[in-house]
Scaffold this active site. Structure first.
Site, PDB file in Angstrom:
ATOM      1  N   LYS A  95       0.825  -1.215   0.000  1.00  0.00           N
ATOM      2  CA  LYS A  95       0.000   0.000   0.000  1.00  0.00           C
ATOM      3  C   LYS A  95       0.853   1.256   0.000  1.00  0.00           C
ATOM      4  O   LYS A  95       1.861   1.333   0.706  1.00  0.00           O
ATOM      5  CB  LYS A  95      -0.884   0.030   1.253  1.00  0.00           C
ATOM      6  N   GLY A 111     -13.582  -4.911   6.326  1.00  0.00           N
ATOM      7  CA  GLY A 111     -14.495  -5.399   7.351  1.00  0.00           C
ATOM      8  C   GLY A 111     -14.900  -6.848   7.198  1.00  0.00           C
ATOM      9  O   GLY A 111     -15.763  -7.333   7.923  1.00  0.00           O
ATOM     10  N   GLY A 156     -10.456  -2.594   9.229  1.00  0.00           N
ATOM     11  CA  GLY A 156     -10.039  -2.743  10.615  1.00  0.00           C
ATOM     12  C   GLY A 156     -11.187  -2.814  11.600  1.00  0.00           C
ATOM     13  O   GLY A 156     -10.976  -2.737  12.802  1.00  0.00           O
TER      14      GLY A 156
END
Lengths: 225, 309
Positions: free
Chosen positions: B87, B220, B159
């Site tokens: 990332k 999620g 997260g």
């Protein structure tokens, strides 16, 4: 009628489905996800994807053993990239993790990620004398390399002097992705090698490929019941 | 002539999008160590995302979240043969260039890290390595594709172990794609202008009936059932972040999520693989979160080619 199966566990399944739909009557194509699906097919496409993942999923779905047996028994197979790795008899140790166990079928030695990472992926014209003098658009994505070919396997596709495609009877394997381009000649040549009747009335010329860079809407999995 | 290869091309749109297509049906897992990467590969991941910290820990730690240490990315690369992604911060062209120099296979310009440029995303077209970007809706997805993204993922809410936002974004994009198919031509032009996307791209979506690149779910996803739900809703594959290595039995959960992504339409199998997985990650209720605490609200302006590598 011969039914063509497409291994639909992981990888560029919709792209192969689109390429085959341009050539075949719709009812001739079916998705293979479990052992029972395998019994009905007279030819099988092994798509591109991640070979380690595909090998693992073949085991978990119970497809590995019956598929290896069918291939040994002469099932026509069209294998691209990761698919080619799965039908290679020998893998040359690459970096990192151990190579996956393969189905076998083609007496070739292959090195996975033979050119390096994605930055080394490339497009280049490929020479395939058996389908005609016009070069074929080769799309090589983290492609494997064929290091050795053992008779009766024949080299059939070349990039410069390097072998990038092989065949033994109706078992075809390529290190590149004919399904990512718009040229139907390789899929057609494979079908013609064992079930030419499927191509009748739906020649590539009669249904031209869509313009470059466009794809027709494709349902997510081919011919699901 | 031996040795001379004519017309060799690298970094084309076809190669970048083609790479993403090879990931279809698969699960891409966040990892923070070479050992975790090896475990992810063993579990059947199609790729790993190399990170300094998983999103749940980024959320807990606060502070500025940046690109991972190159040493860590190298260690992970050397350990596995599946693709390695990493990332960079939104708009951080230099981090992206560093990741490309490290030979990662794909760069995620990610809202999970702290944004670096408030005005513009990275111009992804000049890069040889493909990018994946997050999106909440069709306009955002098309802005990223226009900038050169070869793959889209939902933003979800990373997260949290809470799948609601990923589902919201999947449905939003799906409904908008369907709506585009019904709109008259002149409405398309107005929508494209308002959303700052080229009308040609919108017409392509209309013709295809889907995005022109692969679309994964992310943000999620914590259980095999979550992965199956996203696949049922039509995404092409799954990113799992904190859900695996924040669970009690990472290997079991990783294997189960891989299988759920493949066999999402087989409830009996899902029941079997969902059994005995131990405690899932705790998760976070989103209701009390202020808009500023939601990572998904991070979007900068469209890339301008003022900076190019």
């Amino acid at each position: 009628m011969t039914t063509i199966g497409l291994l639909a566990l992981q990888g560029d399944v919709p792209e192969h489905a689109a390429a085959l739909r341009r050539l075949l009557p719709p009812e001739a194509l079916t998705a293979v996800r479990r052992p029972a699906d395998l019994e009905r097919v007279g030819g099988l496409v092994l798509p591109g994807g991640e070979s380690t993942t595909l090998a693992r999923l073949l085991r978990e779905t119970g497809l590995f053993v019956p598929l290896a047996r069918r291939i040994a028994g002469g099932l026509p197979v069209f294998a691209t990239c990761a698919g080619l790795i799965l039908v290679a008899e020998n893998l040359s140790a690459g970096s990192g993790t151990p190579d996956p166990e393969t189905l076998g079928g083609l007496g070739i030695t292959v090195r996975r990620n033979g050119y390096g990472g994605q930055a080394e992926s490339f497009e280049a014209p490929v020479r395939i004398p058996e389908i005609g003098p016009e070069s074929f658009p080769g799309v090589f994505v983290r492609a494997p390399r064929i290091l050795a070919v053992t008779a009766p396997v024949r080299p059939i596709a070349f990039r410069g002097e390097e072998v990038v495609g092989v065949a033994r009877g109706s078992l075809f394997g390529f290190t590149f992705h004919p399904e990512l381009g718009a040229d139907p000649r390789l899929h057609a040549a494979w079908v013609a090698s064992f079930a030419p009747e499927l191509l009748r009335g739906k020649s590539p010329a009669a249904t031209p490929a869509p313009p470059k860079g466009r794809r027709r809407p494709v349902p997510r999995t081919p011919a699901r019941r | 002539m031996p040795g001379t290869i004519p017309d060799l091309r690298h970094g084309s749109v076809l190669l970048k999008r083609g790479f993403a297509r090879m990931q279809q049906g698969g699960v891409i897992m966040d990892v923070t160590t070479a050992d975790q990467a090896a475990m992810a590969e063993e579990a059947g991941a199609v790729a790993v995302m190399a990170l300094e910290r998983v999103p749940a820990d980024i959320r807990a730690a606060g502070g500025v979240a940046r690109m991972a240490d190159p040493v860590k990315i190298r260690e992970i690369r050397e350990r596995v043969s599946i693709p390695v992604m990493a990332k960079c911060r939104i708009g951080h062209t230099s981090e992206a260039q560093i990741l490309q120099a490290l030979d990662v296979d794909m760069i995620d310009e990610s809202e999970v890290l702290s944004p670096a440029d408030p005005f513009g995303h990275v111009d992804k077209r000049p890069f040889r390595v493909p990018f994946v970007c997050g999106a909440r809706n069709l306009g955002e997805a098309l802005r990223r594709i226009d900038e050169g993204a070869a793959m889209i993922r939902t933003k979800g809410e990373a997260g949290t172990g809470n799948v609601i936002e990923a589902v919201r974004h999947i449905r939003q994009i799906r409904d908008e794609v369907a709506a585009v198919g019904r709109w008259p031509r002149k409405e398309l032009a107005g929508w494209a202008r308002r959303e700052r996307v080229p009308e040609a791209l919108l017409l392509e979506v209309r013709e295809l009936g889907r995005l022109p690149v692969v679309n994964f779910a992310a943000g999620g996803i914590a259980t095999p059932a979550d992965a199956a739900l996203c696949r049922l809703l039509g995404v092409d594959g799954i990113f799992v972040g904190s859900g695996i290595f924040k669970s009690e039995h990472p290997m079991k959960v990783a294997r189960a999520i891989v299988e759920a992504s493949l066999r999402y339409d087989d409830p009996e199998l899902l029941a079997r693989i969902s059994s005995g997985l131990g405690e899932a990650m705790k998760g976070l209720d989103l209701t009390p979160l202020a808009p500023a605490e939601l990572l998904q609200n991070r979007e900068s302006g469209p890339a301008r080619s003022a900076i190019s590598p």
